[in-house]
Every structure is written in structure tokens, then in C-alpha cells.
Design a protein around this motif. Structure first.
Motif, PDB file in Angstrom:
ATOM      1  N   ILE A  36     129.560  47.362  69.969  1.00 15.55           N
ATOM      2  CA  ILE A  36     130.414  48.160  69.091  1.00 15.55           C
ATOM      3  C   ILE A  36     130.529  49.570  69.653  1.00 15.55           C
ATOM      4  O   ILE A  36     129.745  49.956  70.519  1.00 15.55           O
ATOM      5  CB  ILE A  36     129.820  48.225  67.671  1.00 15.55           C
ATOM      6  N   LEU A  48     133.005  47.910  59.803  1.00 17.93           N
ATOM      7  CA  LEU A  48     134.141  47.495  60.619  1.00 17.93           C
ATOM      8  C   LEU A  48     135.236  46.891  59.751  1.00 17.93           C
ATOM      9  O   LEU A  48     134.971  45.998  58.937  1.00 17.93           O
ATOM     10  CB  LEU A  48     133.688  46.456  61.656  1.00 17.93           C
ATOM     11  N   VAL A  78     135.047  44.022  70.312  1.00 20.09           N
ATOM     12  CA  VAL A  78     133.847  44.077  69.484  1.00 20.09           C
ATOM     13  C   VAL A  78     133.221  42.692  69.451  1.00 20.09           C
ATOM     14  O   VAL A  78     133.928  41.686  69.322  1.00 20.09           O
ATOM     15  CB  VAL A  78     134.203  44.544  68.049  1.00 20.09           C
TER      16      VAL A  78
END
Length: 129
Positions: A36, A48, A78
Motif C-alpha cells: 500500500i 482504502l 494495491v
């Protein structure tokens, strides 16, 4: 049995999305395998946005959640192990589900580790908070 966490994440993501709300994941940023943007981590956690409009090529798999997104205008991929997800909720009203921070083994903590069936007594359910 396998973990129910990935199934619950997918179901709650669908429920939040079907209600035209914005699903967000709360992630343990310090967990192994988490990829991340570190500059957005606060207190070892990151939130997120995993809505269909924010997360490109979102894959809610059994082991990993992956997607592409922009962070401060910079594109990034991600990767989050499902075990690092601490919760999923709607940004607008906070409704969703939180998960325990550490998901021990596959057996609940109050069950014996061997496969010996419990003896005697009635089956019972307990409230898990």
C-alpha cells in the motif's frame, strides 16, 4: 474449514455497493504481504476506498485483495492479504463488519485442536462480539 473472512468481505462489499454507498476497507498496514502507499498509514492502519469507481480491476480473492488506484494523483497497485483486513464498511453511514485483528488458526479458540467431537450436553450458540 477455511476462513469465512473472504466470503464475508465479498458479501458486504456487494451489499454496500447495491445500496449505492461507498465500500471502504480498514487494513492492518503492518501485516506481512501488504503493499500500500505508506504515506497514508495512520497508527498502523489504512482505509482504502474499494468502490467500483475508485478501484480499477478490483479482485476480492480468497487469499488477496488487489486493485489499482490513484493516491494523490499517482497510480499504484494495491495488494492486501485477506487476513490483514480489519473491517469493511460504508463511508456514508459506517455500516459494515469488523473482524478480529489476528485470525489465529482455522479452529475457533474455544475448540480443541484435535478433531475429537465434543461429548454429551446440548449444542449451544454464543454471542461473538
Amino acid at each position: 474449514m477455511t476462513s469465512n473472512r473472504p466470503y464475508l468481505i465479498r458479501a458486504i462489499w456487494q451489499w454496500i455497493s447495491d445500496n449505492d454507498l461507498t465500500p471502504h476497507l480498514l487494513v492492518n498496514a503492518d501485516a506481512q504481504g501488504v503493499e500500500i502507499p505508506r504515506q497514508f498509514v495512520e497508527d498502523g492502519r489504512i482505509v482504502l476506498n474499494v468502490s467500483a469507481s475508485a478501484a480499477r480491476d478490483l479482485e476480492l480473492g480468497n487469499d488477496y485483495i488487489s486493485f489499482g488506484a490513484r493516491f494523490s494523483g499517482t497510480p499504484m497497485n494495491v495488494l492486501v492479504p485477506v487476513s490483514a483486513v480489519l473491517g469493511i464498511y460504508a463511508r456514508e453511514n459506517g455500516q459494515g463488519m469488523l473482524f478480529p485483528e489476528d485470525e489465529g488458526g482455522d479452529a475457533p479458540p474455544d475448540q480443541p485442536d484435535d478433531n475429537t467431537p465434543p461429548t454429551g450436553g446440548r449444542p449451544s450458540l454464543k454471542v461473538v462480539k
